[in-house]
Design a protein around this motif. Structure first.
Motif, PDB file in Angstrom:
ATOM      1  N   GLN A 136      28.027  33.984  47.967  1.00 54.36           N
ATOM      2  CA  GLN A 136      28.731  32.801  47.474  1.00 54.36           C
ATOM      3  C   GLN A 136      29.833  33.191  46.492  1.00 54.36           C
ATOM      4  O   GLN A 136      30.928  32.629  46.512  1.00 54.36           O
ATOM      5  CB  GLN A 136      27.728  31.858  46.812  1.00 54.36           C
ATOM      6  CG  GLN A 136      28.189  30.422  46.688  1.00 54.36           C
ATOM      7  CD  GLN A 136      27.054  29.514  46.268  1.00 54.36           C
ATOM      8  OE1 GLN A 136      26.290  29.817  45.358  1.00 54.36           O
ATOM      9  NE2 GLN A 136      26.935  28.366  46.925  1.00 54.36           N
ATOM     10  N   ASP A 141      30.725  29.775  52.003  1.00 53.67           N
ATOM     11  CA  ASP A 141      30.023  28.502  51.868  1.00 53.67           C
ATOM     12  C   ASP A 141      29.120  28.228  53.070  1.00 53.67           C
ATOM     13  O   ASP A 141      28.335  27.288  53.060  1.00 53.67           O
ATOM     14  CB  ASP A 141      30.987  27.340  51.665  1.00 53.67           C
ATOM     15  CG  ASP A 141      31.866  27.055  52.890  1.00 53.67           C
ATOM     16  OD1 ASP A 141      31.787  27.814  53.882  1.00 53.67           O
ATOM     17  OD2 ASP A 141      32.628  26.077  52.849  1.00 53.67           O
ATOM     18  N   MET A 166      24.600  25.848  50.190  1.00 52.46           N
ATOM     19  CA  MET A 166      25.334  26.440  51.306  1.00 52.46           C
ATOM     20  C   MET A 166      25.032  25.730  52.625  1.00 52.46           C
ATOM     21  O   MET A 166      23.935  25.189  52.824  1.00 52.46           O
ATOM     22  CB  MET A 166      24.990  27.929  51.428  1.00 52.46           C
ATOM     23  CG  MET A 166      25.278  28.724  50.171  1.00 52.46           C
ATOM     24  SD  MET A 166      24.971  30.507  50.355  1.00 52.46           S
ATOM     25  CE  MET A 166      26.517  31.036  51.088  1.00 52.46           C
TER      26      MET A 166
END
Length: 289
Positions: A136, A141, A166
């Motif tokens: 991340q 994402d 996510m």
């Protein structure tokens, strides 16, 4: 690209193919850590990403499959975990630009969860969370959980990804008996992972396209969310202790219409494949459209 919107509009998207075997063809030796090349051979990793993008891939998968603490420690690289994973995402993002979606690859820990092994669910959650936080930080994402055999482990990984906010694509590896090595059926996989919050579920690795089509068909009968299919370049043969993949791109793409009919929304390839497979899949889908 808003890939979820594209799928909702009825488009069938193309993902990339193998990373490990591509790096091996470029000098990665047996026993070397592929993920370590994000730091030592970054241009080579980007060459692979670029080749897949130019072949028509709409998803690029990061070179971070074994980037967790357990697997990296086997190579003495656990102290570089954060850097390896961050860089893996950055390399893919630099190539993808606005053209393709980057999927951050997360594979199994390499250890068995209790009661079959010594790894607790809490420990596994921490291991996956550590890797995903680094992914991340690199800008990912969307995470793809791939080549999992045990339902408990992939659910733990999924929960770790969800806790970080996510988007999750979750894929398990099914053998010729249409079950994972741990006995999970396509229906169990798809329904459980959907209930746990995966946006896409599917199958990758272990078998070729012919054996994977019925797995995808069974998943489609169980769930309505998007499905991903990434078969190997045929069933691997063991030659002098090494897995050899003999299927050609032309042979694999014969099954693309069957994957579409079975309900796949994202089609790519796995071990033994090359950008030529990606190009063949993209061309086959274009002809179907």
């Amino acid at each position: 690209m808003d890939w979820l919107k594209a799928i909702a509009e009825g488009k069938i998207l193309v993902s990339d193919g193998a990373m490990g075997t591509m790096l091996q063809s470029r000098g990665l030796e047996a026993g070397q850590c592929p993920e370590g090349w994000n730091l030592t051979h970054s241009e080579t990793v980007q060459q692979v990403h670029r080749a897949y993008l130019e072949a028509g891939a709409q998803f690029l998968t990061t070179n971070t499959f074994g980037g967790n603490r357990v697997r990296l420690s086997a190579h003495g690289l656990e102290a570089q975990l954060a850097e390896i994973n961050r860089r893996g995402v950055e390399l893919a993002r630099e190539v993808a630009g606005e053209t393709a979606v980057v999927m951050a690859s997360v594979g199994p820990t390499g250890a068995l969860l209790e009661p079959l092994g010594d790894l607790s669910e809490t420990q596994a959650f921490d291991i996956f969370s550590e890797q995903m936080a680094a992914l991340q930080e690199g800008g990912a994402d969307t995470v793809i959980l791939e080549t999992f055999m045990a339902l408990e482990e992939i659910v733990t990984a999924l929960r770790a990804a969800k806790s970080l906010g996510m988007k999750v694509i979750a894929s398990m590896s099914f053998g010729t008996g249409e079950r994972t090595m741990m006995g999970v059926t396509p229906e169990q996989c798809a329904t459980t992972l959907m209930q746990e919050g995966a946006l896409v579920v599917g199958a990758n690795c272990s078998t070729g396209a012919q054996e994977m089509v019925p797995v995808i068909r069974r998943m489609r009968q169980a769930v309505s969310i998007p499905l991903i299919a990434q078969p190997n370049a045929g069933m691997p043969l063991l030659v002098e202790g090494k897995a050899v993949y003999t299927q050609t791109p032309e042979e694999m793409v014969q099954f693309v219409p069957q994957f579409v009919e079975a309900g796949a929304n994202i089609i790519g390839s796995c071990c033994g494949s090359t950008p030529e497979f990606t190009r063949a899949i993209a061309d086959a889908l274009a002809r179907l459209r």
